[in-house]
Write a protein that holds these residues in place. Structure first.
Motif, PDB file in Angstrom:
ATOM      1  N   ARG A  71       0.818  -1.255   0.008  1.00 44.37           N
ATOM      2  CA  ARG A  71       0.105  -0.024   0.101  1.00 44.37           C
ATOM      3  C   ARG A  71       0.978   1.098   0.067  1.00 44.37           C
ATOM      4  O   ARG A  71       1.825   1.307   0.820  1.00 44.37           O
ATOM      5  N   GLY A  72       0.500   2.306  -0.733  1.00 44.44           N
ATOM      6  CA  GLY A  72       1.355   3.114  -1.017  1.00 44.44           C
ATOM      7  C   GLY A  72       0.837   4.505  -2.106  1.00 44.44           C
ATOM      8  O   GLY A  72      -0.296   4.155  -2.510  1.00 44.44           O
ATOM      9  N   ASP A  73       1.681   5.317  -2.682  1.00 44.16           N
ATOM     10  CA  ASP A  73       1.407   6.292  -3.631  1.00 44.16           C
ATOM     11  C   ASP A  73       1.812   5.837  -4.965  1.00 44.16           C
ATOM     12  O   ASP A  73       2.902   5.118  -4.930  1.00 44.16           O
ATOM     13  N   ILE A  74       1.199   5.994  -5.759  1.00 44.09           N
ATOM     14  CA  ILE A  74       1.335   5.658  -7.229  1.00 44.09           C
ATOM     15  C   ILE A  74       1.118   6.931  -8.289  1.00 44.09           C
ATOM     16  O   ILE A  74       0.083   7.736  -7.855  1.00 44.09           O
ATOM     17  N   GLU A  75       1.975   7.072  -9.333  1.00 45.13           N
ATOM     18  CA  GLU A  75       1.616   8.249 -10.326  1.00 45.13           C
ATOM     19  C   GLU A  75       2.194   7.515 -11.570  1.00 45.13           C
ATOM     20  O   GLU A  75       3.100   6.929 -11.636  1.00 45.13           O
ATOM     21  N   ASN A  76       1.334   8.157 -12.614  1.00 46.42           N
ATOM     22  CA  ASN A  76       1.802   7.863 -13.900  1.00 46.42           C
ATOM     23  C   ASN A  76       2.185   9.188 -14.631  1.00 46.42           C
ATOM     24  O   ASN A  76       1.385  10.203 -14.722  1.00 46.42           O
ATOM     25  N   SER A  77       3.473   9.571 -14.907  1.00 47.15           N
ATOM     26  CA  SER A  77       3.915  10.607 -15.290  1.00 47.15           C
ATOM     27  C   SER A  77       4.857  10.618 -16.699  1.00 47.15           C
ATOM     28  O   SER A  77       5.273   9.647 -16.962  1.00 47.15           O
ATOM     29  N   VAL A  78       4.821  11.812 -17.193  1.00 48.03           N
ATOM     30  CA  VAL A  78       5.881  12.047 -18.650  1.00 48.03           C
ATOM     31  C   VAL A  78       7.107  12.612 -17.772  1.00 48.03           C
ATOM     32  O   VAL A  78       7.103  13.689 -17.224  1.00 48.03           O
ATOM     33  N   THR A  79       8.388  11.999 -18.304  1.00 52.00           N
ATOM     34  CA  THR A  79       9.571  12.476 -17.538  1.00 52.00           C
ATOM     35  C   THR A  79      10.140  13.175 -18.652  1.00 52.00           C
ATOM     36  O   THR A  79      10.068  12.802 -20.044  1.00 52.00           O
ATOM     37  N   ALA A  80      10.973  14.317 -18.217  1.00 55.77           N
ATOM     38  CA  ALA A  80      11.660  15.191 -19.075  1.00 55.77           C
ATOM     39  C   ALA A  80      12.727  15.850 -18.368  1.00 55.77           C
ATOM     40  O   ALA A  80      12.978  15.661 -17.009  1.00 55.77           O
TER      41      ALA A  80
END
Length: 414
Positions: A71-80
């Motif tokens: 259990r925790g935090d999750i994110e989907n992101s575009v990296t640059a």
């Protein structure tokens, strides 16, 4: 008894004779041949034992990898990646030519809007002002003379008109008086134009005199100086830059985003960046602008995405390298598992995981997935924190043998 003794004696003698005979000697060639046959077999046996002990045990240990959901935090992101720059900067230059008499600031100094930062030698411009003032005074004196001639011509015209009316003067005298008045008035109008021109010249000279004192156009920090005291500045063709002032209270991140990812960005989406020297600290912001004109580097098309972050303590400096993350979706305190543990269906949101039962057997279970990135995926329904799932399994695993290649159902990478 004697007869028995006589019967046994020859047999004993015969055995002793046989024992006394020499044993047959094995040939040297036979022993060498047998040695060469045994040696390769020993080598193969040793190699097989070593291979099993090193690789067989490791493969057996890695045949099934299990893990409990976290259990925790999750994110989907575009990296640059990007660089930091001031939200606003301006090159302060000279609008008049001359020698830089004094430079009152240095790199790193804080300045306020309207503060004097440099002076240019004004002797030449002051001389031009004196010349313009003298020329204007001359024109004003001529204006008095021309105005008096208009008055005289007007009086002459009045007198000639009375004389002509009383038949005391010829009509030609009246015509001459009319022409003289028109000429006098034209001279006055011309002189007035010259006066206005000279007044404009004087005004321009006084403006140029004001340009010899250079003031800060905004509140900020001196980030560069391009001229030195005593240097002659030529402003006839281009305005030479003296200093550059930047507003460092707010920094702008200019992130380079590939053309494959720029379509995922939307103005207003959340973003943040980290620095090489502070990998654990996030600086949040909001995507402000995507520049329409890209840059091409080594045949790679890159677009600039900009967002601003406050910098009240001055910890952020120009040209710092930032690792930028544009957040497409995020969730906090949710159940997550490795992406490799989930096998997806056609809809991309429902999947299947292999759960280790209490008896040790493997069973398939349907789950509902949510946010996913390159490493982990959110599980909305179907699993609990106390479950144990199979992350990867070897060919001998029953759950994986029915599916074939476990990567065949992997989701698309983001």
């Amino acid at each position: 008894m004697a007869d028995a003794t006589r019967k046994i004696a020859p047999a004993v003698e015969e055995q002793d004779a046989v024992a006394a005979q020499p044993l047959p000697v094995r040939s040297k060639r036979g022993r060498t041949r047998r040695r060469w046959l045994i040696l390769p077999a020993l080598i193969l046996a040793a190699a097989g034992w070593y291979g099993w002990s090193v690789y067989g045990k490791e493969e057996a240990a890695q045949a099934v990898v299990t893990e409990a959901p976290v259990r925790g935090d999750i994110e989907n992101s575009v990296t640059a990646s990007g660089l930091l720059s001031p939200i606003k900067d301006v090159d302060v230059g000279a609008q008049v030519s001359g020698q830089l008499k004094s430079l009152k600031v240095e790199i790193g100094d804080s300045v306020k809007e309207g503060q004097l930062i440099a002076e240019i030698d004004s002797a030449s411009i002051e001389t031009q002002i004196e010349i313009a003032e003298a020329e204007l005074a001359n024109l004003e004196a001529q204006m008095i003379d021309k105005s008096a001639q208009v008055v005289l011509a007007n009086a002459t015209l009045t007198r000639q008109s009375a004389l002509v009316a009383g038949n005391s003067a010829a009509q030609s005298a009246l015509d001459e008086a009319v022409a003289a008045l028109a000429a006098a008035e034209a001279n006055v109008d011309s002189l007035k134009a010259q006066v206005r021109k000279q007044q404009a010249t004087l005004k321009d000279a006084r403006i140029s005199l004001g340009y010899t004192k250079i003031y800060a156009p905004l509140t900020g920090t001196i980030i560069n100086t391009s001229a030195k005291e005593g240097q002659t500045l030529n402003a006839n063709q281009t305005a030479p830059t003296i200093v550059t002032i930047g507003n460092l209270s707010t920094m702008t991140v200019e992130a380079q985003v590939s053309e494959a990812d720029v379509g995922k960005l939307k103005v207003g989406m959340n973003a943040y960046f980290t620095l090489l020297g502070q990998p654990g600290k996030r600086y949040p912001g909001t995507l402000r602008q995507i520049k329409p004109t890209p840059a091409t580097e080594n045949n790679v098309v890159l677009y600039y995405a900009l967002f601003d972050v406050p910098n009240p303590d001055g910890a952020l400096m120009m040209n710092m390298t930032a690792q930028v993350f544009f957040v497409e979706s995020a969730a906090k305190d949710v159940l997550t598992v490795p992406v490799a543990a989930v096998h997806f269906g056609k809809d991309g949101t429902s999947g299947e995981v292999t759960v280790v039962a209490a008896s040790g057997a493997h069973e398939a279970r349907q789950v509902e997935t949510g946010i996913r990135n390159r490493v982990r995926i959110e599980i909305k329904q179907g699993l609990g924190e106390k479950d144990t799932i199979v992350v990867s399994a070897g060919s001998g695993d029953k759950a994986s043998s029915g599916r074939g290649n476990s990567r065949r159902g992997m989701p698309p990478m983001f």
